[in-house]
Design a protein around this motif. Sequence first.
Motif, PDB file in Angstrom:
ATOM      1  N   LEU A  48     -24.887  47.227  24.549  1.00 52.32           N
ATOM      2  CA  LEU A  48     -24.762  46.579  23.242  1.00 52.32           C
ATOM      3  C   LEU A  48     -23.380  45.930  23.124  1.00 52.32           C
ATOM      4  O   LEU A  48     -23.243  44.805  22.625  1.00 52.32           O
ATOM      5  CB  LEU A  48     -24.974  47.600  22.119  1.00 52.32           C
ATOM      6  CG  LEU A  48     -24.783  47.099  20.696  1.00 52.32           C
ATOM      7  CD1 LEU A  48     -25.823  46.044  20.364  1.00 52.32           C
ATOM      8  CD2 LEU A  48     -24.851  48.240  19.710  1.00 52.32           C
ATOM      9  N   ALA A  49     -22.367  46.624  23.631  1.00 51.61           N
ATOM     10  CA  ALA A  49     -21.003  46.085  23.607  1.00 51.61           C
ATOM     11  C   ALA A  49     -20.905  44.824  24.470  1.00 51.61           C
ATOM     12  O   ALA A  49     -20.217  43.871  24.099  1.00 51.61           O
ATOM     13  CB  ALA A  49     -20.022  47.141  24.094  1.00 51.61           C
ATOM     14  N   LEU A  50     -21.604  44.817  25.609  1.00 52.08           N
ATOM     15  CA  LEU A  50     -21.613  43.609  26.447  1.00 52.08           C
ATOM     16  C   LEU A  50     -22.191  42.421  25.700  1.00 52.08           C
ATOM     17  O   LEU A  50     -21.669  41.307  25.773  1.00 52.08           O
ATOM     18  CB  LEU A  50     -22.426  43.855  27.722  1.00 52.08           C
ATOM     19  CG  LEU A  50     -21.682  44.402  28.927  1.00 52.08           C
ATOM     20  CD1 LEU A  50     -22.647  44.660  30.061  1.00 52.08           C
ATOM     21  CD2 LEU A  50     -20.587  43.467  29.368  1.00 52.08           C
ATOM     22  N   ASN A  51     -23.273  42.650  24.968  1.00 55.12           N
ATOM     23  CA  ASN A  51     -23.880  41.569  24.190  1.00 55.12           C
ATOM     24  C   ASN A  51     -22.964  41.093  23.074  1.00 55.12           C
ATOM     25  O   ASN A  51     -22.869  39.889  22.808  1.00 55.12           O
ATOM     26  CB  ASN A  51     -25.229  42.004  23.615  1.00 55.12           C
ATOM     27  CG  ASN A  51     -26.311  42.007  24.660  1.00 55.12           C
ATOM     28  OD1 ASN A  51     -26.241  41.269  25.636  1.00 55.12           O
ATOM     29  ND2 ASN A  51     -27.313  42.845  24.463  1.00 55.12           N
ATOM     30  N   ILE A  52     -22.300  42.025  22.417  1.00 54.77           N
ATOM     31  CA  ILE A  52     -21.370  41.655  21.347  1.00 54.77           C
ATOM     32  C   ILE A  52     -20.259  40.769  21.907  1.00 54.77           C
ATOM     33  O   ILE A  52     -19.912  39.736  21.333  1.00 54.77           O
ATOM     34  CB  ILE A  52     -20.784  42.914  20.675  1.00 54.77           C
ATOM     35  CG1 ILE A  52     -21.865  43.635  19.865  1.00 54.77           C
ATOM     36  CG2 ILE A  52     -19.603  42.564  19.781  1.00 54.77           C
ATOM     37  CD1 ILE A  52     -21.442  44.995  19.360  1.00 54.77           C
ATOM     38  N   LEU A  53     -19.702  41.177  23.052  1.00 53.82           N
ATOM     39  CA  LEU A  53     -18.593  40.424  23.642  1.00 53.82           C
ATOM     40  C   LEU A  53     -19.046  39.077  24.193  1.00 53.82           C
ATOM     41  O   LEU A  53     -18.307  38.099  24.144  1.00 53.82           O
ATOM     42  CB  LEU A  53     -17.937  41.245  24.748  1.00 53.82           C
ATOM     43  CG  LEU A  53     -17.205  42.501  24.274  1.00 53.82           C
ATOM     44  CD1 LEU A  53     -16.772  43.331  25.466  1.00 53.82           C
ATOM     45  CD2 LEU A  53     -16.027  42.142  23.408  1.00 53.82           C
ATOM     46  N   LYS A  54     -20.267  39.030  24.721  1.00 54.51           N
ATOM     47  CA  LYS A  54     -20.763  37.786  25.317  1.00 54.51           C
ATOM     48  C   LYS A  54     -20.901  36.684  24.278  1.00 54.51           C
ATOM     49  O   LYS A  54     -20.612  35.516  24.545  1.00 54.51           O
ATOM     50  CB  LYS A  54     -22.107  38.052  25.990  1.00 54.51           C
ATOM     51  CG  LYS A  54     -22.648  36.867  26.743  1.00 54.51           C
ATOM     52  CD  LYS A  54     -23.909  37.232  27.493  1.00 54.51           C
ATOM     53  CE  LYS A  54     -24.354  36.062  28.339  1.00 54.51           C
ATOM     54  NZ  LYS A  54     -25.506  36.407  29.177  1.00 54.51           N
ATOM     55  N   PHE A  55     -21.342  37.047  23.079  1.00 52.10           N
ATOM     56  CA  PHE A  55     -21.598  36.036  22.061  1.00 52.10           C
ATOM     57  C   PHE A  55     -20.475  35.903  21.038  1.00 52.10           C
ATOM     58  O   PHE A  55     -20.613  35.186  20.057  1.00 52.10           O
ATOM     59  CB  PHE A  55     -22.925  36.327  21.362  1.00 52.10           C
ATOM     60  CG  PHE A  55     -24.091  36.196  22.297  1.00 52.10           C
ATOM     61  CD1 PHE A  55     -24.483  34.956  22.762  1.00 52.10           C
ATOM     62  CD2 PHE A  55     -24.761  37.311  22.756  1.00 52.10           C
ATOM     63  CE1 PHE A  55     -25.535  34.821  23.644  1.00 52.10           C
ATOM     64  CE2 PHE A  55     -25.826  37.189  23.632  1.00 52.10           C
ATOM     65  CZ  PHE A  55     -26.212  35.942  24.080  1.00 52.10           C
ATOM     66  N   ASN A  56     -19.359  36.568  21.259  1.00 50.26           N
ATOM     67  CA  ASN A  56     -18.201  36.425  20.395  1.00 50.26           C
ATOM     68  C   ASN A  56     -17.421  35.185  20.845  1.00 50.26           C
ATOM     69  O   ASN A  56     -17.324  34.898  22.032  1.00 50.26           O
ATOM     70  CB  ASN A  56     -17.329  37.674  20.495  1.00 50.26           C
ATOM     71  CG  ASN A  56     -16.335  37.767  19.372  1.00 50.26           C
ATOM     72  OD1 ASN A  56     -15.984  36.760  18.762  1.00 50.26           O
ATOM     73  ND2 ASN A  56     -15.881  38.964  19.090  1.00 50.26           N
ATOM     74  N   ARG A  63     -12.293  38.280  28.278  1.00 46.41           N
ATOM     75  CA  ARG A  63     -11.519  39.167  29.144  1.00 46.41           C
ATOM     76  C   ARG A  63     -11.990  40.608  29.011  1.00 46.41           C
ATOM     77  O   ARG A  63     -12.074  41.341  29.993  1.00 46.41           O
ATOM     78  CB  ARG A  63     -10.041  39.071  28.801  1.00 46.41           C
ATOM     79  CG  ARG A  63      -9.484  37.698  29.054  1.00 46.41           C
ATOM     80  CD  ARG A  63      -8.134  37.533  28.401  1.00 46.41           C
ATOM     81  NE  ARG A  63      -7.859  36.114  28.239  1.00 46.41           N
ATOM     82  CZ  ARG A  63      -6.889  35.491  28.867  1.00 46.41           C
ATOM     83  NH1 ARG A  63      -6.117  36.127  29.686  1.00 46.41           N
ATOM     84  NH2 ARG A  63      -6.705  34.210  28.661  1.00 46.41           N
ATOM     85  N   LEU A  64     -12.316  41.022  27.781  1.00 41.96           N
ATOM     86  CA  LEU A  64     -12.792  42.385  27.552  1.00 41.96           C
ATOM     87  C   LEU A  64     -14.192  42.589  28.121  1.00 41.96           C
ATOM     88  O   LEU A  64     -14.522  43.672  28.607  1.00 41.96           O
ATOM     89  CB  LEU A  64     -12.769  42.693  26.052  1.00 41.96           C
ATOM     90  CG  LEU A  64     -12.579  44.141  25.658  1.00 41.96           C
ATOM     91  CD1 LEU A  64     -11.293  44.689  26.238  1.00 41.96           C
ATOM     92  CD2 LEU A  64     -12.552  44.280  24.160  1.00 41.96           C
ATOM     93  N   GLU A  65     -15.007  41.527  28.102  1.00 41.02           N
ATOM     94  CA  GLU A  65     -16.350  41.606  28.692  1.00 41.02           C
ATOM     95  C   GLU A  65     -16.257  41.844  30.198  1.00 41.02           C
ATOM     96  O   GLU A  65     -16.968  42.688  30.761  1.00 41.02           O
ATOM     97  CB  GLU A  65     -17.114  40.312  28.419  1.00 41.02           C
ATOM     98  CG  GLU A  65     -18.497  40.269  29.022  1.00 41.02           C
ATOM     99  CD  GLU A  65     -19.148  38.907  28.930  1.00 41.02           C
ATOM    100  OE1 GLU A  65     -20.308  38.805  29.368  1.00 41.02           O
ATOM    101  OE2 GLU A  65     -18.520  37.960  28.440  1.00 41.02           O
TER     102      GLU A  65
END
Length: 131
Positions: A48-56, A63-65
Amino acid sequence: MGKRKRLVAEKRKEENKTSFFAKLNNCPTSPRKMRQVADLVRGKDAYLALNILKFNTREASGRLEKLLKSAIANYEAKSQTRAEEGTLFVKEVMVDSALMVKRLRTAPQGRGYRIRKRTNHVTLILDTKNI
């Protein structure tokens, strides 16, 4: 190296064998901007965090992704198992300030304004959910 220092170092190495983390040193983003993105994913499921970072849209999220993907790969390498949906979560994200490069910008009447180009260190720790 003294005896006490060696024992502490060995203890830390044993703890690192069972923890799954990734570090990013000297990232050229200000710590404040990175903390705002880190707060979005702290405590969330890893995918879920990967998806949040991908579309931010923020630059720090890319970098965080990449760092989160590295931590997931470290989990798979250390535990010899595949990371499945729902088992991993972001336990901790620490953003610390790092080297500050100081520059001088010319200003009127012979003065100079100082520019501080900030960098940061990010440590991302994953953990598994006990079901």
